[in-house]
Enzyme design. Structure first.
Site, PDB file in Angstrom:
ATOM      1  N   HIS A  17       0.835  -1.204   0.000  1.00  0.00           N
ATOM      2  CA  HIS A  17       0.000   0.000   0.000  1.00  0.00           C
ATOM      3  C   HIS A  17       0.874   1.260   0.000  1.00  0.00           C
ATOM      4  O   HIS A  17       0.613   2.214  -0.740  1.00  0.00           O
ATOM      5  CB  HIS A  17      -0.907   0.042   1.238  1.00  0.00           C
ATOM      6  CG  HIS A  17      -1.921  -1.045   1.310  1.00  0.00           C
ATOM      7  ND1 HIS A  17      -2.027  -1.865   2.404  1.00  0.00           N
ATOM      8  CD2 HIS A  17      -2.876  -1.449   0.440  1.00  0.00           C
ATOM      9  CE1 HIS A  17      -3.018  -2.731   2.210  1.00  0.00           C
ATOM     10  NE2 HIS A  17      -3.536  -2.504   1.016  1.00  0.00           N
ATOM     11  N   LYS A  43     -16.466  -6.809   4.780  1.00  0.00           N
ATOM     12  CA  LYS A  43     -15.319  -7.304   5.544  1.00  0.00           C
ATOM     13  C   LYS A  43     -15.513  -7.039   7.034  1.00  0.00           C
ATOM     14  O   LYS A  43     -16.202  -6.111   7.431  1.00  0.00           O
ATOM     15  CB  LYS A  43     -14.041  -6.627   5.074  1.00  0.00           C
ATOM     16  CG  LYS A  43     -13.694  -6.911   3.625  1.00  0.00           C
ATOM     17  CD  LYS A  43     -12.434  -6.192   3.226  1.00  0.00           C
ATOM     18  CE  LYS A  43     -12.096  -6.469   1.777  1.00  0.00           C
ATOM     19  NZ  LYS A  43     -10.868  -5.784   1.374  1.00  0.00           N
ATOM     20  N   ARG A  92      -2.777  -6.417  -8.050  1.00  0.00           N
ATOM     21  CA  ARG A  92      -1.653  -7.304  -7.773  1.00  0.00           C
ATOM     22  C   ARG A  92      -1.532  -8.392  -8.818  1.00  0.00           C
ATOM     23  O   ARG A  92      -0.453  -8.812  -9.166  1.00  0.00           O
ATOM     24  CB  ARG A  92      -1.813  -7.971  -6.402  1.00  0.00           C
ATOM     25  CG  ARG A  92      -1.654  -7.038  -5.241  1.00  0.00           C
ATOM     26  CD  ARG A  92      -1.922  -7.775  -3.977  1.00  0.00           C
ATOM     27  NE  ARG A  92      -3.266  -8.346  -4.059  1.00  0.00           N
ATOM     28  CZ  ARG A  92      -4.132  -8.390  -3.080  1.00  0.00           C
ATOM     29  NH1 ARG A  92      -3.809  -7.943  -1.916  1.00  0.00           N
ATOM     30  NH2 ARG A  92      -5.329  -8.899  -3.249  1.00  0.00           N
ATOM     31  N   SER A 130      -3.111  -7.741   2.928  1.00  0.00           N
ATOM     32  CA  SER A 130      -3.356  -7.524   4.357  1.00  0.00           C
ATOM     33  C   SER A 130      -3.807  -8.812   5.040  1.00  0.00           C
ATOM     34  O   SER A 130      -3.404  -9.093   6.173  1.00  0.00           O
ATOM     35  CB  SER A 130      -4.416  -6.441   4.555  1.00  0.00           C
ATOM     36  OG  SER A 130      -3.942  -5.200   4.114  1.00  0.00           O
TER      37      SER A 130
END
Length: 164
Positions: A17, A43, A92, A130
């Site tokens: 990040h 989440k 990613r 994460s």
């Protein structure tokens, strides 16, 4: 002044990040790291929105062009309120693209004046997430290559471990 909003849960913020924030700061006058409230997503974060905002904010104290702000609600509304020209999304892997492409299309429909930009992380962070960092920390692994010291300490505290 050109402004980009970089939204995410940042639970926790990782070196990947940080890489995207620093690289986008070369492209924009102002980077708003937008920490999404848990109420705005499906989440369930480990850290509260306040904790995530503080952890991220500590990393950019010496970068006046970077602002860390918590938000709740529709991203395009928040981006407008920040005067954003663009929304930054990280990619990613190819597997991220389909979902991000759909989000970009919906955001374009809702706010055609705000562009969506995609950046890929530096090669050494392409695998980093994460959720992986949280899992490694939970199991007592060394997360120091993946996060800054303040984040490492916060994770170790959450999981009741001392600094390695």
């Amino acid at each position: 002044m050109k402004t980009v909003v970089y939204p995410g849960t940042f639970d926790p913020i990782t070196n990947g990040h940080i890489d995207l924030v620093e690289r986008s700061a070369c492209l924009f006058d102002r980077v708003v790291v937008a920490v999404v409230s848990a109420d705005s997503t499906s989440k369930t974060p480990l850290f509260s929105v306040e904790e995530r905002t503080v952890l991220a904010g500590e990393l950019f104290l010496d970068r006046p062009e970077v602002e860390v702000v918590a938000f709740d609600g529709l991203l395009v509304d928040f981006a407008r309120s920040m005067g954003a020209d663009a929304i930054l999304r990280g990619l990613r892997a190819v597997s991220d693209f389909e979902f991000e492409f759909q989000l970009a299309g919906m955001n374009r429909h809702l706010a055609p004046e705000i562009e969506t930009l995609f950046l890929t992380p530096a090669q050494q962070y392409g695998y980093l997430s994460s959720s992986m960092v949280r899992e490694i920390a939970c199991l007592g692994g060394d997360i120091s290559p993946f996060v800054e010291k303040n984040v490492q300490l916060a994770l170790e505290e959450k999981f009741g471990r001392g600094v390695q």
